[in-house]
Design a protein around this motif. Sequence first.
Motif, PDB file in Angstrom:
ATOM      1  N   ARG A 169      69.514 -56.672  20.143  1.00 36.01           N
ATOM      2  CA  ARG A 169      68.882 -56.897  18.835  1.00 36.01           C
ATOM      3  C   ARG A 169      68.660 -55.576  18.097  1.00 36.01           C
ATOM      4  O   ARG A 169      68.873 -55.497  16.889  1.00 36.01           O
ATOM      5  N   GLY A 206      67.531 -60.227   9.219  1.00 37.00           N
ATOM      6  CA  GLY A 206      66.783 -61.089  10.135  1.00 37.00           C
ATOM      7  C   GLY A 206      67.597 -62.293  10.574  1.00 37.00           C
ATOM      8  O   GLY A 206      67.585 -62.662  11.748  1.00 37.00           O
ATOM      9  N   VAL A 224      70.301 -61.034  13.054  1.00 33.42           N
ATOM     10  CA  VAL A 224      69.768 -60.716  14.379  1.00 33.42           C
ATOM     11  C   VAL A 224      69.441 -62.004  15.140  1.00 33.42           C
ATOM     12  O   VAL A 224      69.766 -62.136  16.321  1.00 33.42           O
ATOM     13  N   LEU A 225      68.833 -62.962  14.449  1.00 29.46           N
ATOM     14  CA  LEU A 225      68.486 -64.214  15.115  1.00 29.46           C
ATOM     15  C   LEU A 225      69.742 -64.974  15.557  1.00 29.46           C
ATOM     16  O   LEU A 225      69.829 -65.466  16.679  1.00 29.46           O
ATOM     17  N   ASN A 279      71.412 -63.176  18.444  1.00 25.89           N
ATOM     18  CA  ASN A 279      70.603 -63.358  19.651  1.00 25.89           C
ATOM     19  C   ASN A 279      70.897 -64.717  20.303  1.00 25.89           C
ATOM     20  O   ASN A 279      71.052 -64.809  21.520  1.00 25.89           O
ATOM     21  N   GLU A 280      70.977 -65.766  19.492  1.00 25.35           N
ATOM     22  CA  GLU A 280      71.197 -67.105  20.061  1.00 25.35           C
ATOM     23  C   GLU A 280      72.578 -67.215  20.720  1.00 25.35           C
ATOM     24  O   GLU A 280      72.726 -67.833  21.772  1.00 25.35           O
ATOM     25  N   VAL A 303      70.948 -74.145  15.037  1.00 26.63           N
ATOM     26  CA  VAL A 303      70.254 -73.251  14.103  1.00 26.63           C
ATOM     27  C   VAL A 303      71.208 -72.159  13.610  1.00 26.63           C
ATOM     28  O   VAL A 303      71.202 -71.806  12.425  1.00 26.63           O
ATOM     29  N   LEU A 351      72.027 -71.007   9.806  1.00 21.94           N
ATOM     30  CA  LEU A 351      71.787 -69.654   9.302  1.00 21.94           C
ATOM     31  C   LEU A 351      73.052 -69.018   8.736  1.00 21.94           C
ATOM     32  O   LEU A 351      72.988 -68.194   7.831  1.00 21.94           O
ATOM     33  N   PHE A 396      59.921 -60.567  16.837  1.00 26.43           N
ATOM     34  CA  PHE A 396      61.076 -61.459  17.012  1.00 26.43           C
ATOM     35  C   PHE A 396      60.662 -62.687  17.809  1.00 26.43           C
ATOM     36  O   PHE A 396      59.890 -62.588  18.757  1.00 26.43           O
ATOM     37  N   VAL A 414      64.873 -69.265  19.083  1.00 29.12           N
ATOM     38  CA  VAL A 414      64.734 -70.692  18.793  1.00 29.12           C
ATOM     39  C   VAL A 414      63.974 -71.391  19.918  1.00 29.12           C
ATOM     40  O   VAL A 414      63.123 -72.244  19.673  1.00 29.12           O
ATOM     41  N   ARG A 427      61.287 -67.178   6.942  1.00 23.56           N
ATOM     42  CA  ARG A 427      62.599 -67.500   7.513  1.00 23.56           C
ATOM     43  C   ARG A 427      62.437 -68.381   8.750  1.00 23.56           C
ATOM     44  O   ARG A 427      63.187 -69.316   8.976  1.00 23.56           O
ATOM     45  N   ILE A 467      63.344 -72.499   9.649  1.00 24.28           N
ATOM     46  CA  ILE A 467      64.034 -73.041  10.822  1.00 24.28           C
ATOM     47  C   ILE A 467      63.245 -74.207  11.409  1.00 24.28           C
ATOM     48  O   ILE A 467      63.800 -75.257  11.744  1.00 24.28           O
TER      49      ILE A 467
END
Lengths: 316, 298
Positions: A208, A226, A229-230, A233-234, A290, A294, B243, B246, B273, B277
């Motif tokens: 990250r 953001g 990065v999310l 990460n997933e 998700v 995104l 951070f 999910v 943000r 979600i």
Amino acid sequence: MTASPTQRVPELVHHALIYDSDEAFLAATAGFCLDGLAAGDKVLAVTTAANIGLLKDGLGQISDGVQFVTAQDWYDTPGRTLAAYNRYVNAHKTHHRRVRIIGEPVWHGRSPAEEAEWTRYESVINAAFEGSPAWIVCPYDERVLPERVVSDARRTHPQLLTGDTARDSRVYTDPAAFTHASDHLPLPLPPAGTHVESTFDADLGRTRRLVSAWATALGLADGTAGRLVLAVNEVVVNAVRHGGGHGRIRLWADHSVIRCDVTDSGRLRAPFPGYLPPDPAADRGHGLWVVRQLCDLLEIRGGEHGTQVRLHLSRA
Amino acid sequence: MGGVVRQVKDVRLGDHLCLAFAHEAEQREVASAFVTAGLERGERVLYFTDGPTGDRVRRWLEESGVDVAEAMATGRLGIRSAEDTYLAAGRFDPDAMIDALREEVDRSLAAGFAGFRVSGEMGWALRGMAGAERLEEYERRVTALFDEGVSAAICLYDTRVFPADRLSALIGSHPGRVQMNALVHEGPLRVIPSFDPAGSRVLRVAGAIDHDSATAWSAALRGAIGGNGLGGDLQIDMSELEFIDVAGLRALVRTAGELEDGRRLRVTRLAPRLNEIVRLVGWDQTTGLIIDAESFPS
């Protein structure tokens, strides 16, 4: 046979309407709307501005009962559009026996990667809405669409509609077995000298920080960084948990889109990764879904030798 | 506000810290842990109450397992009122108070204790006593005594009664602050409990919640709703969150869903943000879950 679905518990009907004239468009869609309104169904028409005009004229006063949305405003990204249809059907299925949808995807201006993923989206609809009371008619305008798009529509829709008559599509392909012609080709490489690259392992914090630093160097806004990065990460968590535990990540960008590849040696076994709207109450399985919300596009290449996931995010 | 922030278990001789609390439950947790640890380490401990009786403090300590009568009889523990300590001269005199504390330190060491620690309730400073306006000066100067490394102090300020400006100046007059022990302190994740003015439990989440910290995060949430005598709402303050993945959001939603009827889990200062979600997945429909997102765009 006629297009009327069975009178028992309604389940998904997914028709392609391949048309070559305004008359042919109207002959199928006007009756579809009228029958729906007469039966008390919810009716949504997502199509071009020109077709909305045709349909409103053809239906006259009764068109007030139909909800119209311009296709450009609706067909955003495959993941988000599928989620939007899902929310729509869920919102209306409690008060209507059927939710009828005219859904004409946008093909003009799509890149080859986008075209492939929108085609896959049409196939996934069959799985995502299985058992749902949705009746979806997808118009394809032969006058303007490339032949490959029209012939894929015959593979992604179980039935083809002409006027008020539907017949089975002989080349329909089960969504779990569906592949797009481009799936056998490697994803295009980043333009020479434009990417940054690193390895990743189970140290998610390190990955990250790395992606975050790349995002800063690209001058991305906080919100975009953001999301990136999310999303990364997933995908990396999936690779760490189900894949080889490590892999490579590379990132590059042009003036409008950031692209990021996450590659590992594992195999992605889910048939429709991130496409099927997850049950909120499920314990897991929300991550890739998700990611599709995104990102603007998600491409996945998998095989014996590993999995490559390519995320596309627009800068804005 | 700069300075160190220590969990109460990490307080050491040499520390001069303040606790700014919004509910007695937090004061009790921190003060009890501080006194108990001092007694266990063979230090001499004084507690100054804001009021004539020390019964309340005595009860806290007994419920923490301290034999209060024995500790007081042997001189290891003293509970005194502000009138007999800060205001012993009939007014507040920083010089006299610092001298008195120095005497207590010297006496403790001479008697063979391993050190000296003191905790004081500071509400007396708001009752218009002469000299109380010199409290900030006192707090700044007394640090030198604790700096010598043989004594430690926690000053207890009730945020419900001290005006915000005054409180901020007083906090700034200490080298650092103390907080309750973390429920989780694992890798990059810290979950610090506290209480809001209504006595509802608040968890302040700092750092990162990801696959590595998922188990600790779930356990912290479970503990916070299921602990002994912990009814009422649970608030999760996300302002220091860097951070959350999910699955971490999923755990939050699951916890809200497991609350019994009428209890709520309120998430505050979640980045927009992340709130988006939660909404997209449909988790915002969870009974018992309330989300106050940050209002600024992120």
